[in-house]
Design a protein around this motif. Structure first.
Motif, PDB file in Angstrom:
ATOM      1  N   UNK A 432      18.033 -17.939   2.378  1.00  0.00           N
ATOM      2  CA  UNK A 432      17.601 -17.398   1.452  1.00  0.00           C
ATOM      3  C   UNK A 432      18.241 -15.804   1.354  1.00  0.00           C
ATOM      4  N   UNK A 433      18.536 -15.206   2.428  1.00  0.00           N
ATOM      5  CA  UNK A 433      19.083 -13.952   2.241  1.00  0.00           C
ATOM      6  C   UNK A 433      20.483 -14.012   1.607  1.00  0.00           C
ATOM      7  N   UNK A 434      21.215 -15.042   1.953  1.00  0.00           N
ATOM      8  CA  UNK A 434      22.657 -15.230   1.334  1.00  0.00           C
ATOM      9  C   UNK A 434      22.447 -15.497  -0.216  1.00  0.00           C
ATOM     10  N   UNK A 435      21.299 -16.319  -0.455  1.00  0.00           N
ATOM     11  CA  UNK A 435      21.090 -16.712  -2.018  1.00  0.00           C
ATOM     12  C   UNK A 435      20.870 -15.307  -2.836  1.00  0.00           C
ATOM     13  N   UNK A 436      19.781 -14.505  -1.856  1.00  0.00           N
ATOM     14  CA  UNK A 436      19.502 -13.097  -2.649  1.00  0.00           C
ATOM     15  C   UNK A 436      20.751 -12.245  -2.700  1.00  0.00           C
ATOM     16  N   UNK A 437      21.564 -12.499  -1.705  1.00  0.00           N
ATOM     17  CA  UNK A 437      22.972 -11.742  -1.631  1.00  0.00           C
ATOM     18  C   UNK A 437      23.910 -11.907  -2.818  1.00  0.00           C
ATOM     19  N   UNK A 438      24.113 -13.231  -2.963  1.00  0.00           N
ATOM     20  CA  UNK A 438      25.129 -13.504  -3.970  1.00  0.00           C
ATOM     21  C   UNK A 438      24.101 -13.199  -5.519  1.00  0.00           C
ATOM     22  N   UNK A 439      23.101 -13.205  -5.450  1.00  0.00           N
ATOM     23  CA  UNK A 439      22.245 -12.999  -6.941  1.00  0.00           C
ATOM     24  C   UNK A 439      22.485 -11.687  -7.152  1.00  0.00           C
ATOM     25  N   UNK A 498      25.914 -20.734   4.467  1.00  0.00           N
ATOM     26  CA  UNK A 498      25.484 -19.254   4.374  1.00  0.00           C
ATOM     27  C   UNK A 498      26.317 -18.645   5.045  1.00  0.00           C
ATOM     28  N   UNK A 499      26.573 -19.189   6.326  1.00  0.00           N
ATOM     29  CA  UNK A 499      27.498 -18.420   7.232  1.00  0.00           C
ATOM     30  C   UNK A 499      28.928 -18.323   6.796  1.00  0.00           C
ATOM     31  N   UNK A 500      29.577 -19.314   6.190  1.00  0.00           N
ATOM     32  CA  UNK A 500      30.844 -19.332   5.607  1.00  0.00           C
ATOM     33  C   UNK A 500      30.837 -18.169   4.411  1.00  0.00           C
ATOM     34  N   UNK A 501      29.722 -18.158   3.690  1.00  0.00           N
ATOM     35  CA  UNK A 501      29.580 -17.137   2.785  1.00  0.00           C
ATOM     36  C   UNK A 501      29.616 -15.574   3.413  1.00  0.00           C
ATOM     37  N   UNK A 502      28.655 -15.350   4.106  1.00  0.00           N
ATOM     38  CA  UNK A 502      28.840 -14.065   4.787  1.00  0.00           C
ATOM     39  C   UNK A 502      30.096 -13.890   5.533  1.00  0.00           C
ATOM     40  N   UNK A 503      30.772 -14.478   6.162  1.00  0.00           N
ATOM     41  CA  UNK A 503      32.265 -14.325   6.482  1.00  0.00           C
ATOM     42  C   UNK A 503      33.034 -13.978   5.370  1.00  0.00           C
ATOM     43  N   UNK A 533      26.094 -19.615  -4.982  1.00  0.00           N
ATOM     44  CA  UNK A 533      24.556 -19.343  -5.457  1.00  0.00           C
ATOM     45  C   UNK A 533      23.950 -20.943  -5.906  1.00  0.00           C
ATOM     46  N   UNK A 534      24.926 -21.545  -6.613  1.00  0.00           N
ATOM     47  CA  UNK A 534      24.448 -22.693  -7.257  1.00  0.00           C
ATOM     48  C   UNK A 534      24.128 -23.837  -6.019  1.00  0.00           C
ATOM     49  N   UNK A 535      25.209 -23.803  -4.906  1.00  0.00           N
ATOM     50  CA  UNK A 535      25.136 -24.906  -3.896  1.00  0.00           C
ATOM     51  C   UNK A 535      23.901 -24.556  -3.126  1.00  0.00           C
ATOM     52  N   UNK A 536      23.596 -23.241  -2.744  1.00  0.00           N
ATOM     53  CA  UNK A 536      22.372 -22.724  -1.829  1.00  0.00           C
ATOM     54  C   UNK A 536      21.097 -23.052  -2.661  1.00  0.00           C
ATOM     55  N   UNK A 537      21.136 -22.853  -4.061  1.00  0.00           N
ATOM     56  CA  UNK A 537      19.952 -23.037  -4.777  1.00  0.00           C
ATOM     57  C   UNK A 537      19.518 -24.475  -4.912  1.00  0.00           C
ATOM     58  N   UNK A 547      14.318 -20.134  -3.823  1.00  0.00           N
ATOM     59  CA  UNK A 547      15.746 -19.530  -3.799  1.00  0.00           C
ATOM     60  C   UNK A 547      15.475 -18.280  -4.208  1.00  0.00           C
ATOM     61  N   UNK A 548      15.022 -16.986  -3.435  1.00  0.00           N
ATOM     62  CA  UNK A 548      14.790 -16.024  -4.159  1.00  0.00           C
ATOM     63  C   UNK A 548      16.067 -14.971  -4.580  1.00  0.00           C
ATOM     64  N   UNK A 549      15.750 -14.486  -5.492  1.00  0.00           N
ATOM     65  CA  UNK A 549      17.149 -13.464  -6.288  1.00  0.00           C
ATOM     66  C   UNK A 549      17.006 -12.325  -5.555  1.00  0.00           C
ATOM     67  N   UNK A 550      15.826 -11.731  -4.864  1.00  0.00           N
ATOM     68  CA  UNK A 550      15.746 -10.417  -4.334  1.00  0.00           C
ATOM     69  C   UNK A 550      15.000 -10.597  -3.069  1.00  0.00           C
ATOM     70  N   UNK A 551      15.281  -9.924  -1.851  1.00  0.00           N
ATOM     71  CA  UNK A 551      14.395 -10.008  -0.862  1.00  0.00           C
ATOM     72  C   UNK A 551      14.444  -8.508  -0.153  1.00  0.00           C
TER      73      UNK A 551
END
Length: 551
Positions: A432-439, A498-503, A533-537, A547-551
């Motif tokens: 969820x944090x990865x989704x919030x981060x991309x948002x 999410x790990x691939x996105x953070x890297x 964002x779309x794939x995580x959501x 899929x929160x947009x803010x955390x």
């Protein structure tokens, strides 16, 4: 270029080779071939073992067939290189532009990305939870609520027409024990020896007394029926409310009592008789299940004329098939493992195909831990941990994700402290944090007036490639989760992505800094962020998790 597109390309190559007479496949060219991401870096972007699978049928050896396929694949636009490894594996490297195009494909599909027609035209009946209305839903039932609902979403994503069904067991001995327990509580008497205990019994008994002040003055049988009718209705209303709050609603609530009142049992018995699968012995009617793989034949109608337990199962299964369901999936707890053989034999006795028309999934136990110690019981239910206990401890999102994250045939030890934690070692928080981060990045880009744009040839960084390949895998993961009945594959995929996105984010600047002018590379990376964002959501939605947009 996605694995599905590569699969189609390989099939086209095989078809061309076959049409030209370069290879001969007696059974014809397969409709699809497996294309996967290799486990080791340096083995290309994708790999296929098609040469190993088809060489014998083609009358050649795997490496010779791999050489033929490689020669054609290397000429396909978007493929940079093809190498043969080991006995005949094909490792495929995709050009940056072809790989980068995945981001635009994901964004164009939006919420539909990951969908397929794998189960198109199939009518699927998913029966899960189906807890007896004699108490709150315990932790085992909660597991099936999370897994069953996720599986329903996944089946829908792959084209099936899904009906979620709750089998409302309002007929039989357990309801009688429930009714006697309520009457005892209302009278201030001890819990019957085989009865139910807990604060909820006292609460329901009190409510029955409020609705029917004269119930204790009624004839004993009449009073027991009052406690049964009102108590079951109240308990089931609570069960439905708890499930709704958990994000799980059913299309059909099927009452077992209806089978016995409607003549459905008689119809099922008659059908099996017409098929020559029943016989009489010792005054009872038997179903010849042993010849269909059961360990013995089963009584359907007892010598006193009453239906045996199996009679309701026969009627219920036939009712589902008569309602037009191609696949009937039933999710049961570990204590029902011995039940599978007779049910599959029953399916075959009707002339159906066990494993296709009827499937039974068995779920194992769930143990809750707090401070390293087992959480053993609910204050309210008295003997079990309930759905409300779990949700109260870690919330709906964490509970659903945690229960769907593991293969259902394995026992789970859920650490409540971990799943309540707001940190990256909590899997649902991590995703969820990865989704919030991309948002957040997309909001910041909008504030800068920066729009995503497709420049696939610019996405050549190693971490960009890793993320693109992860996004391209999503449709295959969803299809596999449906085919194997394993929603946990989606959860594990989301964590990897999410790990691939953070890297990627740590290595590739997405937004310009300070007065830096925005470039096409920034826009291309922003499109990749939007695709993520779309794939995580989409993946979280399949698990019934927000899929929160803010955390």
């Amino acid at each position: 270029m996605t694995p599905e597109q590569l699969s189609t390309t390989v099939v086209d190559v095989l078809t061309a080779l076959s049409d030209e007479g370069a290879i001969t496949l007696p059974d014809g060219v397969p409709a699809t071939v497996t294309v996967e991401r290799p486990r080791q870096k340096g083995h290309g972007d994708y790999a296929t073992n098609v040469a190993l699978q088809l060489a014998k049928r083609a009358g050649t050896n795997p490496r010779a067939l791999a050489e033929l396929v490689r020669g054609r694949l290397e000429a396909v636009g978007g493929i940079a290189a093809v190498e043969i490894a080991g006995p005949g594996f094909l490792n495929i490297t995709v050009e940056a532009g072809a790989q980068g195009a995945v981001a635009a494909q994901v964004v164009a599909a939006g919420p539909a990305y990951g969908a397929s027609e794998a189960f198109a035209g199939e009518r699927v009946n998913l029966e899960f939870v189906s807890a007896n209305p004699t108490g709150p839903i315990h932790i085992g039932g909660v597991r099936w609520a999370a897994v069953g609902d996720a599986l329903g979403r996944i089946f829908t994503m792959t084209g099936a027409e899904v009906t979620r069904e709750y089998y409302f067991n309002d007929h039989g001995a357990q309801i009688d024990r429930f009714s006697r327990s309520l009457r005892a509580a209302a009278n201030g008497e001890p819990v019957p020896e085989d009865g139910y205990a807990g604060q909820y019994i006292d609460d329901i008994a009190k409510a029955v007394l409020e609705q029917h002040p004269d119930v204790l003055d009624q004839d004993p049988d009449e009073a027991l029926e009052t406690f049964r009718a009102v108590g079951v209705e109240m308990m089931f209303a609570e069960i439905k409310a708890s499930l709704h709050d958990f994000g799980v609603d059913f299309d059909v609530y099927f009452h077992e009592d209806q089978l016995h009142r409607s003549g459905a049992v008689d119809r099922a018995v008659a059908r099996l008789g017409e098929l020559g699968n029943t016989y009489r012995q010792d005054g009872a009617l038997w179903l010849a299940t042993e010849k269909y793989g059961d360990d013995k034949d089963r009584v359907v109608i007892k010598s006193d004329g009453q239906g045996a337990y199996l009679s309701g199962d026969l009627a219920y299964y036939l009712d589902k098939r008569e309602r037009g369901f191609d696949r009937c999936l039933i999710m049961l707890g570990a204590d029902h493992h011995g039940y599978v053989g007779r049910m599959m034999a029953m399916c075959a006795a009707f002339g159906d195909e066990p494993g296709r028309n009827l499937e039974i999934l068995i779920g194992q136990m769930v143990n809750l831990l707090r401070d390293g110690e087992p959480v053993r019981m609910s204050k309210r239910a008295g003997t079990v941990v309930t759905i409300d206990d779990l949700v109260g401890a870690i919330g709906v999102d964490a509970a659903r994700y945690a229960l769907a994250r593991y293969t259902s045939d394995s026992t789970i030890d859920l650490d409540l402290d971990l799943w309540a934690r707001q940190s990256s070692d909590n899997p649902v928080f991590y995703v969820q944090y990865a989704h919030a981060r991309v948002s957040s990045i997309l909001r910041n880009a909008a504030d800068l007036g920066l729009e995503p744009a497709s420049h696939p040839e610019l996405l050549g960084h190693e971490k960009e490639g890793d993320l693109l390949r992860a996004l391209a895998e999503f449709p295959r993961v969803v299809a596999s989760a449906a085919t194997l009945r394993e929603p946990h594959r989606v959860a594990r995929y989301l964590e990897d992505t999410a790990g691939a996105y953070h890297r990627f984010y740590d290595n590739c600047r997405v937004l310009p800094m300070g007065d830096e002018e925005a470039t096409d590379l920034h826009r291309a990376r922003l499109l990749l962020v939007d695709a993520t964002r779309i794939v995580l959501a989409n993946g979280l939605r399949l698990l019934g998790v927000s899929a929160p947009e803010r955390m």
